[in-house]
Design a protein around this motif. Sequence first.
Motif, PDB file in Angstrom:
ATOM      1  N   ARG A 404      47.438  25.874   3.466  1.00 45.05           N
ATOM      2  CA  ARG A 404      46.481  26.549   3.166  1.00 45.05           C
ATOM      3  C   ARG A 404      47.307  27.902   2.289  1.00 45.05           C
ATOM      4  NH1 ARG A 404      41.475  28.328   4.593  1.00 45.05           N
ATOM      5  NH2 ARG A 404      41.673  26.834   6.109  1.00 45.05           N
ATOM      6  N   ARG A 405      48.540  28.366   2.892  1.00 45.11           N
ATOM      7  CA  ARG A 405      49.391  29.341   2.243  1.00 45.11           C
ATOM      8  C   ARG A 405      49.751  28.929   0.953  1.00 45.11           C
ATOM      9  NH1 ARG A 405      51.987  29.764   7.669  1.00 45.11           N
ATOM     10  NH2 ARG A 405      51.050  31.380   8.632  1.00 45.11           N
ATOM     11  N   ILE A 406      50.180  27.750   0.640  1.00 39.12           N
ATOM     12  CA  ILE A 406      50.769  27.128  -0.408  1.00 39.12           C
ATOM     13  C   ILE A 406      49.737  26.941  -1.587  1.00 39.12           C
ATOM     14  CG2 ILE A 406      51.693  25.087  -1.641  1.00 39.12           C
ATOM     15  CD1 ILE A 406      53.001  24.731   1.307  1.00 39.12           C
ATOM     16  N   LEU A 407      48.492  26.483  -1.100  1.00 37.25           N
ATOM     17  CA  LEU A 407      47.433  26.386  -2.168  1.00 37.25           C
ATOM     18  C   LEU A 407      46.792  27.747  -2.431  1.00 37.25           C
ATOM     19  CD1 LEU A 407      45.401  23.298  -0.739  1.00 37.25           C
ATOM     20  CD2 LEU A 407      47.379  23.472  -2.517  1.00 37.25           C
ATOM     21  N   THR A 408      46.735  28.515  -1.660  1.00 33.73           N
ATOM     22  CA  THR A 408      46.215  29.957  -2.043  1.00 33.73           C
ATOM     23  C   THR A 408      47.224  30.630  -3.099  1.00 33.73           C
ATOM     24  OG1 THR A 408      45.378  30.151   0.287  1.00 33.73           O
ATOM     25  CG2 THR A 408      45.817  32.094  -1.120  1.00 33.73           C
ATOM     26  N   LEU A 409      48.393  30.416  -2.913  1.00 32.22           N
ATOM     27  CA  LEU A 409      49.491  31.021  -3.743  1.00 32.22           C
ATOM     28  C   LEU A 409      49.441  30.292  -5.043  1.00 32.22           C
ATOM     29  CD1 LEU A 409      51.793  32.901  -4.541  1.00 32.22           C
ATOM     30  CD2 LEU A 409      53.460  31.554  -3.263  1.00 32.22           C
ATOM     31  N   LYS A 410      49.331  29.030  -5.083  1.00 30.41           N
ATOM     32  CA  LYS A 410      49.115  28.275  -6.458  1.00 30.41           C
ATOM     33  C   LYS A 410      47.931  28.664  -7.175  1.00 30.41           C
ATOM     34  CE  LYS A 410      51.859  24.231  -5.522  1.00 30.41           C
ATOM     35  NZ  LYS A 410      51.898  22.563  -5.423  1.00 30.41           N
ATOM     36  N   HIS A 411      46.765  28.896  -6.316  1.00 29.87           N
ATOM     37  CA  HIS A 411      45.360  29.484  -6.831  1.00 29.87           C
ATOM     38  C   HIS A 411      45.697  30.853  -7.477  1.00 29.87           C
ATOM     39  CE1 HIS A 411      41.560  31.620  -7.070  1.00 29.87           C
ATOM     40  NE2 HIS A 411      41.294  30.409  -7.227  1.00 29.87           N
ATOM     41  N   LYS A 412      46.267  31.883  -6.785  1.00 30.25           N
ATOM     42  CA  LYS A 412      46.761  33.015  -6.977  1.00 30.25           C
ATOM     43  C   LYS A 412      47.165  33.101  -8.427  1.00 30.25           C
ATOM     44  CE  LYS A 412      49.042  37.322  -5.821  1.00 30.25           C
ATOM     45  NZ  LYS A 412      50.059  37.919  -4.726  1.00 30.25           N
ATOM     46  N   TYR A 413      48.169  32.277  -8.875  1.00 30.76           N
ATOM     47  CA  TYR A 413      48.699  32.202  -9.980  1.00 30.76           C
ATOM     48  C   TYR A 413      48.267  31.312 -11.161  1.00 30.76           C
ATOM     49  CZ  TYR A 413      52.110  35.651  -8.728  1.00 30.76           C
ATOM     50  OH  TYR A 413      52.573  36.772  -8.337  1.00 30.76           O
ATOM     51  N   ASN A 414      46.881  30.591 -10.711  1.00 34.89           N
ATOM     52  CA  ASN A 414      46.422  29.799 -11.765  1.00 34.89           C
ATOM     53  C   ASN A 414      47.270  28.626 -12.150  1.00 34.89           C
ATOM     54  OD1 ASN A 414      44.167  28.994 -12.683  1.00 34.89           O
ATOM     55  ND2 ASN A 414      44.182  30.226 -14.582  1.00 34.89           N
ATOM     56  N   LEU A 415      48.015  28.065 -11.426  1.00 41.86           N
ATOM     57  CA  LEU A 415      49.298  27.185 -11.807  1.00 41.86           C
ATOM     58  C   LEU A 415      48.310  26.008 -12.307  1.00 41.86           C
ATOM     59  CD1 LEU A 415      51.989  27.118  -9.157  1.00 41.86           C
ATOM     60  CD2 LEU A 415      51.468  28.884 -10.878  1.00 41.86           C
ATOM     61  N   SER A 416      48.954  25.275 -13.191  1.00 42.30           N
ATOM     62  CA  SER A 416      48.521  24.244 -14.056  1.00 42.30           C
ATOM     63  C   SER A 416      49.862  23.056 -14.438  1.00 42.30           C
ATOM     64  CB  SER A 416      48.118  24.774 -15.306  1.00 42.30           C
ATOM     65  OG  SER A 416      47.816  23.739 -16.269  1.00 42.30           O
ATOM     66  N   ASP A 417      49.367  21.972 -14.363  1.00 43.22           N
ATOM     67  CA  ASP A 417      50.299  21.236 -15.117  1.00 43.22           C
ATOM     68  C   ASP A 417      49.911  20.697 -16.435  1.00 43.22           C
ATOM     69  OD1 ASP A 417      50.115  18.892 -11.862  1.00 43.22           O
ATOM     70  OD2 ASP A 417      51.641  20.377 -12.660  1.00 43.22           O
TER      71      ASP A 417
END
Length: 442
Positions: A404-417
């Motif tokens: 949950r913490r990891i995905l929330t952080l990835k979402h926060k920065y709108n990460l992309s491949d």
Amino acid sequence: MNGSVKRYGGTLALALLMVLVSACGWWGSGDPVSAPTASSASHSETPSAPASPPTSESTPPPSVTPSASPTASPTEDEIGGIISGMTLEQKVGQMIIAGIDGTRMDQAAKDMIAEQYIGGIILYKDNFSNLAGSVKLVNDLKKANSGNPAPLFLSVDQEGGKVSRLPKEFAQIPDNRTVASSNNPALAEEMGALLARELKVMGLNVNFAPVLDINSNPKNPVIGRRSFGTDADVVTKMGLAAMKGLSEGGVISVVKHFPGHGDTSVDSHLDLPILFKATEQLQSLEWIPFKAAIEENTDAIMVAHILFPLIDSSAPASLSKVIIGEQLRGTLGYDGVVITDDLTMGAIAKSYGIPQAAAASVEAGTDILLVAHGYDTAKEVYDKLLQSVRNGDIEEARIDESVRRILTLKHKYNLSDEPVAIPTAANLPNDDIISWKKKLGG
């Protein structure tokens, strides 16, 4: 990924609906696979008798360009829905950042991403060739991850000074001590912003920086000029300014090395440092910058491989339920992402079994295990976590907490491949780095 369904950001609700309908992940379909193989060492005094860390396993989706700055967090229900659509294997994979060999994508790296669902990659100087080749490697890593449930953390240690990993085409950024000599937090913030620009040109999204250690031991063999100084106030104001520059530049900042590596006399890359300091002593010095960073909502904190016998005689900080669970999570109230320093460093590899240490660290409250060297070692860590959950040594709810913490952080920065364009010299922030260095007087 296509333009209408992004992994993160404004279309998260649509992605969640896809998860709930298909039960096959955020951005696509795929079946969980087992894992491949991978090969192993990276921060500090004479080790005591090793503690015995407790022995202690998602369907995929498409890609997006990182946002210029952090975005609003998704709701608990949105992230929870995504997690419920992941397999145990996928969730465990999100908790590992691993290293790769060489300057090109090899089959072992492809297998590790496809079969262990690794949540991130750390790149070192030896992984970078020239500018074009280095960006191609990053893009190939992203492409290999396209079927997995979340975009990759693509990370590097780009502190400035001697800890500079990027290709030689980038202008050199001086070390933190040099920046601190200006006594101007605005210049430290500008440094963070310049570092962020460097990483984003490369397609990277995580920087293991800034160093918030207070270099109180002049004989410290590993921190030294990587620290902003010997004074807690200076380290705090300059370090937090650099952290802000990185974050506002759209790059995840990982402050390090909690609870403080500045008073060690042993390099934890080589051996286990031991510091006979009580909690009260750490509170009055080492904790000060970290406490301030937590109050400023730092993205992530790296925990050091240091044994503090007066606080927890059975485990170094990176494996300690007292230091991570009771102090960092409890006393300091930190609920963000916690990551270990590299588990293949001598401090752990010589004194503890790496897979056992990884499980112990998760039990202590760590979210991400950094396994910077060795495909085999990364697989052993992955297998150990799966086994620990299946055996009941670690509850799956504990894994979900970290994911949950990891995905929330990835979402926060709108990460992309999504791939990034191969940059030219004109795309690099070199002219601005040179102008900034003139303000430092360097």
